[in-house]
Design a protein around this motif. Structure first.
Motif, PDB file in Angstrom:
ATOM      1  N   UNK A  80       0.822  -1.209   0.000  1.00 13.92           N
ATOM      2  CA  UNK A  80       0.000   0.000   0.000  1.00 13.92           C
ATOM      3  C   UNK A  80       0.855   1.259   0.000  1.00 13.92           C
ATOM      4  N   UNK A  81       1.852   1.314   0.871  1.00 13.12           N
ATOM      5  CA  UNK A  81       2.694   2.521   0.938  1.00 13.12           C
ATOM      6  C   UNK A  81       3.547   2.627  -0.320  1.00 13.12           C
ATOM      7  N   UNK A  82       3.928   1.495  -0.896  1.00 11.96           N
ATOM      8  CA  UNK A  82       4.666   1.514  -2.165  1.00 11.96           C
ATOM      9  C   UNK A  82       3.814   2.138  -3.257  1.00 11.96           C
ATOM     10  N   UNK A  83       2.555   1.734  -3.339  1.00  3.32           N
ATOM     11  CA  UNK A  83       1.632   2.293  -4.339  1.00  3.32           C
ATOM     12  C   UNK A  83       1.435   3.785  -4.116  1.00  3.32           C
ATOM     13  N   UNK A  84       1.241   4.208  -2.872  1.00  6.96           N
ATOM     14  CA  UNK A  84       1.031   5.628  -2.567  1.00  6.96           C
ATOM     15  C   UNK A  84       2.241   6.458  -2.970  1.00  6.96           C
ATOM     16  N   UNK A  85       3.429   5.972  -2.649  1.00  3.03           N
ATOM     17  CA  UNK A  85       4.637   6.713  -3.010  1.00  3.03           C
ATOM     18  C   UNK A  85       4.780   6.835  -4.519  1.00  3.03           C
ATOM     19  N   UNK A  86       4.548   5.738  -5.230  1.00  2.54           N
ATOM     20  CA  UNK A  86       4.685   5.757  -6.697  1.00  2.54           C
ATOM     21  C   UNK A  86       3.709   6.746  -7.331  1.00  2.54           C
ATOM     22  N   UNK A  87       2.445   6.666  -6.956  1.00  2.00           N
ATOM     23  CA  UNK A  87       1.440   7.517  -7.592  1.00  2.00           C
ATOM     24  C   UNK A  87       1.630   8.990  -7.231  1.00  2.00           C
ATOM     25  N   UNK A  88       2.078   9.268  -6.022  1.00  4.23           N
ATOM     26  CA  UNK A  88       2.271  10.666  -5.647  1.00  4.23           C
ATOM     27  C   UNK A  88       3.530  11.261  -6.272  1.00  4.23           C
ATOM     28  N   UNK A  89       4.587  10.471  -6.414  1.00  2.88           N
ATOM     29  CA  UNK A  89       5.770  11.011  -7.089  1.00  2.88           C
ATOM     30  C   UNK A  89       5.473  11.189  -8.581  1.00  2.88           C
ATOM     31  N   UNK A  90       4.638  10.318  -9.152  1.00  4.90           N
ATOM     32  CA  UNK A  90       4.204  10.513 -10.539  1.00  4.90           C
ATOM     33  C   UNK A  90       3.378  11.785 -10.658  1.00  4.90           C
ATOM     34  N   UNK A  91       2.528  12.057  -9.660  1.00  6.47           N
ATOM     35  CA  UNK A  91       1.760  13.299  -9.651  1.00  6.47           C
ATOM     36  C   UNK A  91       2.645  14.529  -9.563  1.00  6.47           C
ATOM     37  N   UNK A  92       3.734  14.441  -8.804  1.00  4.79           N
ATOM     38  CA  UNK A  92       4.670  15.556  -8.711  1.00  4.79           C
ATOM     39  C   UNK A  92       5.385  15.793 -10.039  1.00  4.79           C
ATOM     40  N   UNK A  93       5.685  14.725 -10.765  1.00  7.62           N
ATOM     41  CA  UNK A  93       6.262  14.884 -12.102  1.00  7.62           C
ATOM     42  C   UNK A  93       5.269  15.570 -13.040  1.00  7.62           C
ATOM     43  N   UNK A  94       3.981  15.290 -12.887  1.00  6.74           N
ATOM     44  CA  UNK A  94       2.965  15.958 -13.710  1.00  6.74           C
ATOM     45  C   UNK A  94       2.881  17.442 -13.378  1.00  6.74           C
ATOM     46  N   UNK A  95       2.991  17.774 -12.088  1.00  9.97           N
ATOM     47  CA  UNK A  95       3.013  19.180 -11.690  1.00  9.97           C
ATOM     48  C   UNK A  95       4.217  19.881 -12.307  1.00  9.97           C
ATOM     49  N   UNK A  96       5.369  19.230 -12.265  1.00 11.98           N
ATOM     50  CA  UNK A  96       6.579  19.807 -12.844  1.00 11.98           C
ATOM     51  C   UNK A  96       6.425  20.011 -14.349  1.00 11.98           C
ATOM     52  N   UNK A  97       5.815  19.063 -15.023  1.00 12.49           N
ATOM     53  CA  UNK A  97       5.574  19.211 -16.459  1.00 12.49           C
ATOM     54  C   UNK A  97       4.724  20.441 -16.745  1.00 12.49           C
ATOM     55  N   UNK A  98       3.663  20.604 -15.981  1.00 12.08           N
ATOM     56  CA  UNK A  98       2.778  21.750 -16.170  1.00 12.08           C
ATOM     57  C   UNK A  98       3.520  23.061 -15.937  1.00 12.08           C
ATOM     58  N   UNK A  99       4.346  23.105 -14.898  1.00 14.40           N
ATOM     59  CA  UNK A  99       5.072  24.331 -14.594  1.00 14.40           C
ATOM     60  C   UNK A  99       6.095  24.654 -15.675  1.00 14.40           C
ATOM     61  N   UNK A 100       6.800  23.657 -16.177  1.00 16.00           N
ATOM     62  CA  UNK A 100       7.806  23.909 -17.203  1.00 16.00           C
ATOM     63  C   UNK A 100       7.170  24.339 -18.516  1.00 16.00           C
ATOM     64  N   UNK A 101       6.035  23.782 -18.817  1.00 15.24           N
ATOM     65  CA  UNK A 101       5.380  24.126 -20.077  1.00 15.24           C
ATOM     66  C   UNK A 101       4.716  25.494 -20.039  1.00 15.24           C
ATOM     67  N   UNK A 102       4.510  26.049 -18.823  1.00 15.62           N
ATOM     68  CA  UNK A 102       3.752  27.299 -18.713  1.00 15.62           C
ATOM     69  C   UNK A 102       4.479  28.412 -17.971  1.00 15.62           C
ATOM     70  N   UNK A 103       5.638  28.212 -17.439  1.00 20.22           N
ATOM     71  CA  UNK A 103       6.482  29.223 -16.793  1.00 20.22           C
ATOM     72  C   UNK A 103       5.789  30.566 -16.582  1.00 20.22           C
ATOM     73  N   UNK A 104       4.958  30.644 -15.576  1.00 14.86           N
ATOM     74  CA  UNK A 104       4.119  31.816 -15.379  1.00 14.86           C
ATOM     75  C   UNK A 104       4.885  33.082 -15.035  1.00 14.86           C
ATOM     76  N   UNK A 105       6.091  32.919 -14.523  1.00  8.43           N
ATOM     77  CA  UNK A 105       6.857  34.111 -14.155  1.00  8.43           C
ATOM     78  C   UNK A 105       7.502  34.803 -15.344  1.00  8.43           C
ATOM     79  N   UNK A 106       7.420  34.165 -16.525  1.00  9.96           N
ATOM     80  CA  UNK A 106       8.018  34.764 -17.717  1.00  9.96           C
ATOM     81  C   UNK A 106       7.083  35.836 -18.267  1.00  9.96           C
ATOM     82  N   UNK A 107       7.539  37.066 -18.376  1.00  7.45           N
ATOM     83  CA  UNK A 107       6.749  38.174 -18.893  1.00  7.45           C
ATOM     84  C   UNK A 107       7.190  38.485 -20.321  1.00  7.45           C
ATOM     85  N   UNK A 108       6.319  38.303 -21.255  1.00  8.16           N
ATOM     86  CA  UNK A 108       6.643  38.572 -22.652  1.00  8.16           C
ATOM     87  C   UNK A 108       6.601  40.076 -22.895  1.00  8.16           C
ATOM     88  N   UNK A 109       7.751  40.646 -23.220  1.00  7.91           N
ATOM     89  CA  UNK A 109       7.847  42.089 -23.413  1.00  7.91           C
ATOM     90  C   UNK A 109       8.329  42.380 -24.828  1.00  7.91           C
TER      91      UNK A 109
END
Length: 404
Positions: A200-229
């Protein structure tokens, strides 16, 4: 484990099971004393269970159906003991992984879209943990209840226990029968909890670290702090892009380090699981389909078979999620707004760092069976194919023995 993450049903349930076997984060001195005592109790109960099964195996030698029945139970018990000793050898790393996950995966500030990834990971954990725990505990309690049902209408000399002790003692007489039954039930419950808590804890760790990789993907693809000037102030734009990317690279490094520690902690356990699954599924299928069993015992083995197949699928699916999501970081990094950054000093640094991120992401964060091979959904099909091959051999042997 009184953290925000504990509000999640899957983690709360898993935390309880881990406490039962002695693996949890102690919050005071009393728990630090109780924890090793609980681990010792778990080891002793598993050794006693294995001793009982080995005696039964000795006295049942020559009866293939009875030996297959004992082998199914013994494989689970040996796997439980192997899990305990494996994680006991990496106890500090194991507890640090849980603490890191509680601190960094559930307590960061996510926006609404990122929270969808976290919620999706939690939802999958709830489904997997609850389904697997239900079938595992149902199998355990069905073993406990089976003697009570079969003993209805029998006198004291005909009563049966959960396990035959093969001892020259009046264990069928009261109060020896009741005492022995309760002790066997406690031992069986401990083994059942040990069978499911680490997975159970193995499954939880795997799925949550996969979720963190998805968050990182979203952040890299959208870099909100970049201001187009477009006013010529491109140096500031490139600097902001570089600072933002640097934070994401650090997050990616933390996730890869987490996966590396995760791999070291669980690689022996993963190998043991993969080796055991095919044999266990084969014997269980043989008992369910080819051996004449009582209805209540057949139901117990059907639940055991469903539990093992669910466990295998959840196990391989969780590993596959980590592999796929860690590799998808490269596509997200390439899809980011780096093309809008100017070709000044910081702009060149952004492009060079992105190349390194893409190259690193091409090498997936795999969870391997002691380094022999990465575990993925393909592993599930291979194990099932091997189990069916073994089952076919057993079936042919049974047919030949019947014809003879």
């Amino acid at each position: 484990m009184s953290h925000k993450g504990s509000k999640d049903v899957s983690f709360s349930l898993t935390a309880y099971f881990l406490k039962v076997v002695g693996f949890w984060l102690a919050t005071n001195r009393a728990e630090e004393w109780i924890r090793p005592a609980t681990i010792i109790y778990t080891i002793v109960t598993l050794i006693v269970s294995i001793w009982i099964q080995m005696r039964s195996f000795y006295f049942s030698w020559g009866n293939f159906g009875a030996c297959a029945y004992i082998m199914c139970i013994s494989l689970g018990l040996f796997m439980d003991l192997f899990k305990v000793f494996t994680l006991l050898a990496h106890k500090k790393k194991f507890l640090n992984l849980i603490a890191y996950m509680q601190k960094n995966f559930w307590h960061l500030n996510f926006d609404d879209y990122e929270n969808l990834f976290i919620a999706d990971a939690k939802r999958m954990c709830i489904y997997f943990v609850c389904v697997f725990s239900f079938f595992s505990l149902f199998t355990t309690f069905s073993y406990m209840i089976r003697p009570l049902i079969s003993n209805i209408g029998k006198n004291e000399s005909e009563r049966t226990l959960i396990y035959n002790m093969w001892l020259d003692l009046p264990l069928t007489k009261s109060p020896y029968f009741e005492i022995t039954y309760v002790l066997q039930a406690l031992v069986l419950y401990q083994a059942g909890v040990c069978y499911l808590c680490f997975d159970n804890i193995f499954c939880i760790m795997c799925l949550h670290v996969a979720g963190q990789f998805r968050v990182l993907q979203y952040r890299m693809a959208n870099m909100k702090s970049v201001k187009m000037k477009h006013d010529g102030d491109s140096i500031i734009d490139s600097m902001e892009c570089y600072k933002t990317l640097k934070n994401y690279i650090q997050q990616h490094q933390n996730l890869t380090e987490f996966c590396a520690t995760f791999e070291v902690t669980f690689k022996a356990l993963v190998l043991g699981q993969v080796v055991t699954f095919s044999t266990l599924i084969c014997f269980l299928g043989y008992l369910v389909l080819l051996v004449d069993l009582s209805p209540e015992l057949r139901l117990s083995f059907i639940c055991y078979l469903i539990t093992t197949m669910c466990q295998l699928w959840i196990f391989t699916y969780s590993c596959d999620c980590v592999t796929q999501e860690s590799m998808n970081v490269s596509s997200a990094a390439y899809a980011g707004p780096w093309t809008h950054s100017s070709m000044d000093t910081f702009g060149k640094m952004v492009r060079n760092d992105l190349q390194l991120v893409i190259l690193r992401s091409r090498r997936a964060c795999n969870l391997t069976a002691c380094g022999f091979f990465p575990v993925s959904l393909e592993t599930y099909t291979k194990i099932m194919s091997t189990a069916m091959s073994y089952f076919t051999l057993l079936k042919q042997r049974t047919i030949d023995a019947t014809d003879a």
